[in-house]
Motif scaffolding. Structure first.
Motif, short mmCIF file in Angstrom:
data_model
loop_
_atom_site.label_atom_id
_atom_site.label_comp_id
_atom_site.label_asym_id
_atom_site.label_seq_id
_atom_site.Cartn_x
_atom_site.Cartn_y
_atom_site.Cartn_z
N PHE A 296 0.83 -1.21 0.00
CA PHE A 296 0.00 0.00 0.00
C PHE A 296 0.87 1.26 0.00
O PHE A 296 0.56 2.23 -0.68
N LEU A 297 1.96 1.23 0.75
CA LEU A 297 2.87 2.37 0.74
C LEU A 297 3.49 2.56 -0.64
O LEU A 297 3.60 3.69 -1.12
N ALA A 298 3.85 1.46 -1.30
CA ALA A 298 4.49 1.56 -2.61
C ALA A 298 3.55 2.13 -3.65
O ALA A 298 3.93 3.01 -4.45
N VAL A 299 2.30 1.66 -3.68
CA VAL A 299 1.38 2.15 -4.70
C VAL A 299 0.95 3.59 -4.39
O VAL A 299 0.69 4.38 -5.30
N THR A 300 0.92 3.96 -3.10
CA THR A 300 0.62 5.34 -2.74
C THR A 300 1.77 6.26 -3.14
O THR A 300 1.54 7.36 -3.68
N ARG A 301 3.00 5.84 -2.89
CA ARG A 301 4.15 6.64 -3.33
C ARG A 301 4.12 6.84 -4.84
O ARG A 301 4.43 7.92 -5.35
N ASP A 302 3.77 5.77 -5.58
CA ASP A 302 3.71 5.90 -7.03
C ASP A 302 2.66 6.93 -7.44
O ASP A 302 2.88 7.73 -8.35
N PHE A 303 1.52 6.92 -6.77
CA PHE A 303 0.46 7.89 -7.06
C PHE A 303 0.94 9.32 -6.79
O PHE A 303 0.77 10.22 -7.63
N LEU A 304 1.56 9.52 -5.64
CA LEU A 304 2.03 10.86 -5.29
C LEU A 304 3.10 11.32 -6.27
O LEU A 304 3.12 12.49 -6.68
N ALA A 305 3.98 10.42 -6.65
CA ALA A 305 5.01 10.78 -7.63
C ALA A 305 4.40 11.09 -8.99
O ALA A 305 4.84 12.01 -9.69
N ALA A 306 3.38 10.32 -9.38
CA ALA A 306 2.72 10.57 -10.67
C ALA A 306 2.09 11.96 -10.69
O ALA A 306 2.13 12.66 -11.71
N VAL A 307 1.50 12.36 -9.57
CA VAL A 307 0.88 13.69 -9.49
C VAL A 307 1.94 14.78 -9.59
O VAL A 307 1.80 15.73 -10.37
N THR A 308 3.01 14.66 -8.82
CA THR A 308 4.02 15.73 -8.79
C THR A 308 4.86 15.76 -10.06
O THR A 308 5.38 16.81 -10.44
N GLN A 309 4.97 14.62 -10.73
CA GLN A 309 5.78 14.56 -11.95
C GLN A 309 4.94 14.62 -13.23
O GLN A 309 5.49 14.54 -14.33
N ALA A 310 3.62 14.72 -13.07
CA ALA A 310 2.70 14.78 -14.21
C ALA A 310 2.93 13.61 -15.17
O ALA A 310 3.06 13.79 -16.38
N ARG A 311 2.99 12.41 -14.61
CA ARG A 311 3.18 11.22 -15.43
C ARG A 311 2.05 10.22 -15.15
O ARG A 311 1.25 10.40 -14.23
N ALA A 312 2.01 9.16 -15.95
CA ALA A 312 0.99 8.13 -15.76
C ALA A 312 1.31 7.31 -14.51
O ALA A 312 2.48 7.04 -14.22
N PRO A 313 0.30 6.90 -13.76
CA PRO A 313 0.53 6.07 -12.58
C PRO A 313 0.68 4.60 -12.97
O PRO A 313 0.45 4.22 -14.13
N LEU A 314 1.05 3.79 -12.00
CA LEU A 314 1.25 2.36 -12.24
C LEU A 314 -0.04 1.67 -12.68
O LEU A 314 -0.02 0.78 -13.54
N SER A 315 -1.16 2.07 -12.09
CA SER A 315 -2.44 1.41 -12.37
C SER A 315 -3.48 2.45 -12.77
O SER A 315 -4.27 2.90 -11.94
N PRO A 316 -3.49 2.87 -14.03
CA PRO A 316 -4.37 3.97 -14.45
C PRO A 316 -5.83 3.57 -14.55
O PRO A 316 -6.18 2.39 -14.52
N LEU A 317 -6.67 4.58 -14.68
CA LEU A 317 -8.12 4.37 -14.69
C LEU A 317 -8.55 3.43 -15.81
O LEU A 317 -9.41 2.56 -15.60
N ALA A 318 -7.99 3.57 -17.00
CA ALA A 318 -8.41 2.73 -18.13
C ALA A 318 -8.23 1.25 -17.81
O ALA A 318 -9.04 0.41 -18.20
N GLN A 319 -7.16 0.91 -17.08
CA GLN A 319 -6.94 -0.49 -16.75
C GLN A 319 -7.87 -0.95 -15.63
O GLN A 319 -8.26 -2.12 -15.59
N GLY A 320 -8.22 -0.04 -14.74
CA GLY A 320 -9.23 -0.38 -13.74
C GLY A 320 -10.59 -0.64 -14.36
O GLY A 320 -11.32 -1.54 -13.94
N VAL A 321 -10.93 0.14 -15.38
CA VAL A 321 -12.18 -0.07 -16.11
C VAL A 321 -12.15 -1.41 -16.84
O VAL A 321 -13.14 -2.15 -16.85
N ALA A 322 -11.01 -1.75 -17.45
CA ALA A 322 -10.89 -3.03 -18.16
C ALA A 322 -11.09 -4.20 -17.21
O ALA A 322 -11.75 -5.20 -17.55
#
Length: 339
Positions: free
Chosen positions: A291-317
């Motif tokens: 949970f810490l790892a995926v949260t860090r990835d989310f926070l980094a994606a926000v601050t770096q304006a990049r795609a996260p590890l598990s984006p919405l499109a894949q959650g929808v799929a």
């Protein structure tokens, strides 16, 4: 330290203070975020000790959003995810959206439009993608270590009454149809990682449903057969019944075999009957590390304006696949996939 972790200046609102909401709040505190809020509709103690002395506590989402937040963690019951996510997106919040993204396909296209128009980052809470063994499996597959996958066998089972021992399991979201429960949606992690590793999957058959063993109104055990775009057969078994729990995967390729066991913390690569490589989780590993790892990835994606590890499109799929399997169960009504 702060200069290397700019996300510490972000503000975050956690929507829902059940088990997963409490975990997210505690993790955000541990990661150094100081402006935090939580929306809880019932004035019940959280299921884990929390320091709420410096946390803004709200009983109403609209009131909470008026305070302004950078991030929103959607951690309420599954059937309530979409309304909360839409409200938070419209308020300009980047979203950490707990899995599954919803219990129905309807309405998700509106959320997709909102986040795309506002250029928001959305991370779906599929923390198994951060498991060291599963990451090794993906690396071996991408490197072609076993050649094209010919068949796959995946299993996940756990005793539902033991999930939240502080409450009646029959009242929890995982057990209730009105809250989006059932083993296919609640253990959607396994559908997600299969899609992550193998690409698109077509469901062919599914059996199971309500066994009666747990006095539930939702499916508690499912066995399914799927196929990859390359024609590999995938067997999947999910249940709420196993003691001890199990979560494992075997991939058979033309050149070898890959095996992963979550509870053993071990992934192995075999060729010609010989062990060629393996990944063992470190002895000090803790489940919360995922949970810490995926949260860090989310926070980094926000601050770096990049795609996260598990984006919405894949959650929808993953949701679409779960709903398609659900529709194949004996006696199931075919769901609408209209947005």
């Amino acid at each position: 330290m702060a200069s290397t972790e700019p996300y510490r200046s972000l503000s975050a609102l956690v929507v829902g203070l059940g088990s997963i909401g409490a975990r997210h709040l505690a993790n955000l505190q541990a990661l150094g975020l100081t402006r935090l809020g939580v929306v809880r509709r019932r004035n019940l103690p959280p299921p884990r000790p929390l320091d709420l002395s410096r946390v803004a506590v709200f009983s109403d989402l609209d009131q909470a959003l008026s305070a302004g937040w950078d991030l929103a963690f959607i951690a309420n019951p599954t059937a309530l995810h979409l309304p909360a996510a839409l409200a938070c997106a419209r308020a300009g919040c980047h979203l950490y959206l707990e899995k599954p993204v919803s219990h129905l396909r309807e309405g998700l296209d509106e959320l997709v439009r909102e986040v795309e128009d506002r250029r928001l980052v959305v991370q779906v809470g599929c923390q198994l993608r951060c498991d060291p063994g599963l990451m090794a499996v993906r690396m071996w597959l991408l490197a072609g270590e076993v050649g094209p996958v010919i068949s796959a066998l995946a299993e996940a089972g756990e005793w539902l009454p033991g999930w939240h021992p502080w409450e009646d399991y029959r009242a929890g979201y995982a057990a209730r149809a009105d809250l989006g429960g059932g083993v296919l949606l609640t253990t959607i992690h396994d559908l997600d990682y299969l899609l992550w590793l193998l690409g698109p999957l077509t469901p062919l058959a599914a059996v199971g449903g309500v066994s009666g063993a747990l006095e539930l109104e939702v499916e508690d055990q499912v066995s399914a057969l799927l196929t990859t775009d390359g024609g590999a057969g995938v067997s999947l078994c999910l249940d709420y019944l196993q003691r001890p729990p199990a979560r494992r995967l075997k991939l058979v390729g033309g050149r070898g075999v890959i095996a992963w066991d979550y509870y053993a913390g071990l992934a192995q690569l075999w060729r010609e009957g010989e062990l060629k490589d393996q990944k063992q989780r470190p002895p000090d590993w803790d489940r919360n590390d995922l949970f810490l790892a995926v949260t860090r990835d989310f926070l980094a994606a926000v601050t770096q304006a990049r795609a996260p590890l598990s984006p919405l499109a894949q959650g929808v799929a993953a949701l679409e696949l779960a709903l398609a399997l659900k529709a194949l169960l004996p006696g199931a009504a075919s769901p609408s996939f209209e947005a």
